[in-house]
Design a protein around this motif. Structure first.
Motif, short mmCIF file in Angstrom:
data_model
loop_
_atom_site.label_atom_id
_atom_site.label_comp_id
_atom_site.label_asym_id
_atom_site.label_seq_id
_atom_site.Cartn_x
_atom_site.Cartn_y
_atom_site.Cartn_z
N SER A 185 41.39 44.55 42.05
CA SER A 185 40.33 44.00 41.21
C SER A 185 40.39 44.51 39.77
N ASP A 186 41.57 44.96 39.33
CA ASP A 186 41.69 45.42 37.95
C ASP A 186 41.88 44.23 37.01
N LEU A 187 42.11 44.50 35.73
CA LEU A 187 42.20 43.44 34.74
C LEU A 187 43.37 42.50 35.02
N ARG A 188 44.51 43.06 35.44
CA ARG A 188 45.67 42.21 35.74
C ARG A 188 45.38 41.30 36.92
N SER A 189 44.70 41.81 37.92
CA SER A 189 44.33 40.99 39.08
C SER A 189 43.38 39.87 38.67
N SER A 190 42.47 40.20 37.76
CA SER A 190 41.53 39.18 37.27
C SER A 190 42.27 38.08 36.53
N ASP A 191 43.29 38.45 35.75
CA ASP A 191 44.09 37.45 35.03
C ASP A 191 44.82 36.52 36.01
N ILE A 192 45.32 37.09 37.10
CA ILE A 192 46.01 36.29 38.12
C ILE A 192 45.04 35.29 38.75
N LEU A 193 43.85 35.78 39.09
CA LEU A 193 42.85 34.88 39.68
C LEU A 193 42.44 33.79 38.71
N ASP A 194 42.40 34.10 37.43
CA ASP A 194 42.06 33.08 36.43
C ASP A 194 43.07 31.93 36.47
N VAL A 195 44.36 32.26 36.66
CA VAL A 195 45.39 31.22 36.75
C VAL A 195 45.13 30.34 37.97
N THR A 233 42.27 22.44 48.98
CA THR A 233 41.41 23.40 49.66
C THR A 233 41.70 24.78 49.09
N LEU A 234 40.67 25.46 48.61
CA LEU A 234 40.81 26.80 48.03
C LEU A 234 40.02 27.78 48.88
N ILE A 235 40.70 28.81 49.36
CA ILE A 235 40.08 29.84 50.19
C ILE A 235 40.06 31.14 49.40
N LEU A 236 38.90 31.70 49.20
CA LEU A 236 38.75 32.96 48.48
C LEU A 236 38.28 34.04 49.42
N SER A 237 38.92 35.20 49.35
CA SER A 237 38.53 36.31 50.22
C SER A 237 38.80 37.63 49.51
N ASP A 238 38.33 38.71 50.14
CA ASP A 238 38.70 40.06 49.73
C ASP A 238 38.46 40.28 48.23
N ALA A 239 39.50 40.69 47.51
CA ALA A 239 39.34 41.09 46.11
C ALA A 239 38.92 39.94 45.21
N ALA A 240 39.28 38.70 45.56
CA ALA A 240 38.90 37.57 44.73
C ALA A 240 37.38 37.48 44.59
N LEU A 241 36.68 37.76 45.68
CA LEU A 241 35.22 37.70 45.65
C LEU A 241 34.64 38.81 44.77
N LYS A 242 35.27 39.97 44.83
CA LYS A 242 34.81 41.09 43.99
C LYS A 242 35.01 40.77 42.52
N ILE A 243 36.16 40.19 42.18
CA ILE A 243 36.43 39.83 40.78
C ILE A 243 35.42 38.80 40.29
N ILE A 244 35.17 37.78 41.08
CA ILE A 244 34.23 36.73 40.70
C ILE A 244 32.83 37.31 40.52
N LYS A 245 32.46 38.21 41.40
CA LYS A 245 31.15 38.84 41.30
C LYS A 245 31.03 39.64 40.01
N GLU A 246 32.03 40.47 39.72
CA GLU A 246 31.95 41.37 38.57
C GLU A 246 32.09 40.62 37.25
N SER A 247 32.86 39.54 37.25
CA SER A 247 33.07 38.79 36.01
C SER A 247 32.04 37.69 35.81
N GLU A 248 31.21 37.45 36.85
CA GLU A 248 30.22 36.37 36.83
C GLU A 248 30.90 35.02 36.60
N HIS A 249 32.11 34.91 37.09
CA HIS A 249 32.86 33.65 36.98
C HIS A 249 32.24 32.64 37.94
N PRO A 250 31.97 31.41 37.50
CA PRO A 250 31.40 30.41 38.41
C PRO A 250 32.39 30.04 39.50
#
Length: 268
Positions: A101-111, A121-138
């Motif tokens: 869930s560091d900055l590089r991981s957040s950049d990957i999820l942004d892509v 179909t998009l499945i989000l789990s584990d660290a993706a949920l933490k990144i979305i929560k912390e970044s307030e990404h919709p």
């Protein structure tokens, strides 16, 4: 809650209903410390579908990836062009297992989020949920499935475990128009029509990645997402239940290795 029936697996694997065109899967995850989570997810996705799987992960994981899953394709997930292309051409995408869930991981999820479309179909789990929560990404407007355990749901929703109720989950689910899987001893499934299902079979708390992979794989076999997720939950619990009669503990890797054996019971 209504219990998921074993018969749903027979329905999913009915040859008249099963999708016959090849469906591509992309698994995005596995930083330098979390490769195992991505491997388990990718392997269970492949074993539950037989469809081609591309694993987008840290290059440090390449040797271990091919040693454990030679059938997969590999992408260095820091290569944004290759990753975006793979996401655009996939039918089912799962992001988060072992991603970090560091900055590089957040950049990957942004892509991933920028290139996932409405017809995927998009499945989000584990660290993706933490990144979305912390970044307030919709949350993205796709055919969305969220897979989390009780602690992850508590963090994501700001609802402590002891205060979690089915009603609060349904409200969240309806607001975000997503299918939600809460991995617990008896896994719960919250569908878009407001119905709530539960697995009749108990599973360990350490097997979320194997469940995520099975959901990913089965999602390529039918256009009925609600049924495929329910079927994946039942299959996951069924395999662990059968193995637990002769082994303890039942490791996630053992569940994954036995997917083809137990799937054979439900194919026509």
């Amino acid at each position: 809650m209504e219990k998921i029936s074993k018969s749903i697996l027979t329905s999913i694997f009915n040859e008249e209903e099963k999708q016959v065109t090849q469906q591509r899967i992309v698994v995005v995850g596995g930083n330098e410390n979390g490769g195992g989570s991505a491997f388990i997810t990718a392997k269970s996705a492949l074993y539950s579908s037989g469809n081609p799987v591309t694993t987008a992960t840290d290059k440090l994981n390449l040797g271990a990836l091919y040693a454990n899953l030679p059938e997969t394709d590999y992408i260095n997930y820091f290569d944004k062009v290759l990753l975006a292309d793979a996401i655009s051409n996939a039918s089912v995408i799962v992001a988060g297992p072992g991603l970090g869930s560091d900055l590089r991981s957040s950049d990957i999820l942004d892509v991933v989020l920028a290139n996932a479309s409405l017809n995927q179909t998009l499945i989000l789990s584990d660290a993706a949920l933490k990144i979305i929560k912390e970044s307030e990404h919709p949350l993205p407007k796709t055919n969305l499935i969220l897979v989390m355990d009780e602690a992850e749901w508590a963090n994501f929703s700001n609802v402590p475990i002891e205060q979690q109720t089915s009603d609060s989950m349904v409200i969240f689910q309806q607001k975000n128009n997503a299918i939600i899987v809460i991995k617990k001893t008896n896994t719960e499934l919250y569908l878009k029509d407001g119905s709530v299902l539960t697995s009749p079979l108990k599973t360990s708390q350490t097997s979320t990645n194997s469940l995520t992979g099975i959901i990913t794989g089965l999602a390529t076999l039918s256009s009925n997402t609600s049924e495929t997720v329910a079927a994946a939950i039942y299959l996951h619990g069924y395999i662990e239940d059968q193995i637990s009669r002769s082994q303890f503990p039942v490791l996630p890797s053992r569940i994954v290795d036995n997917i083809p054996l137990f799937l054979k019971e439900f194919t026509l």
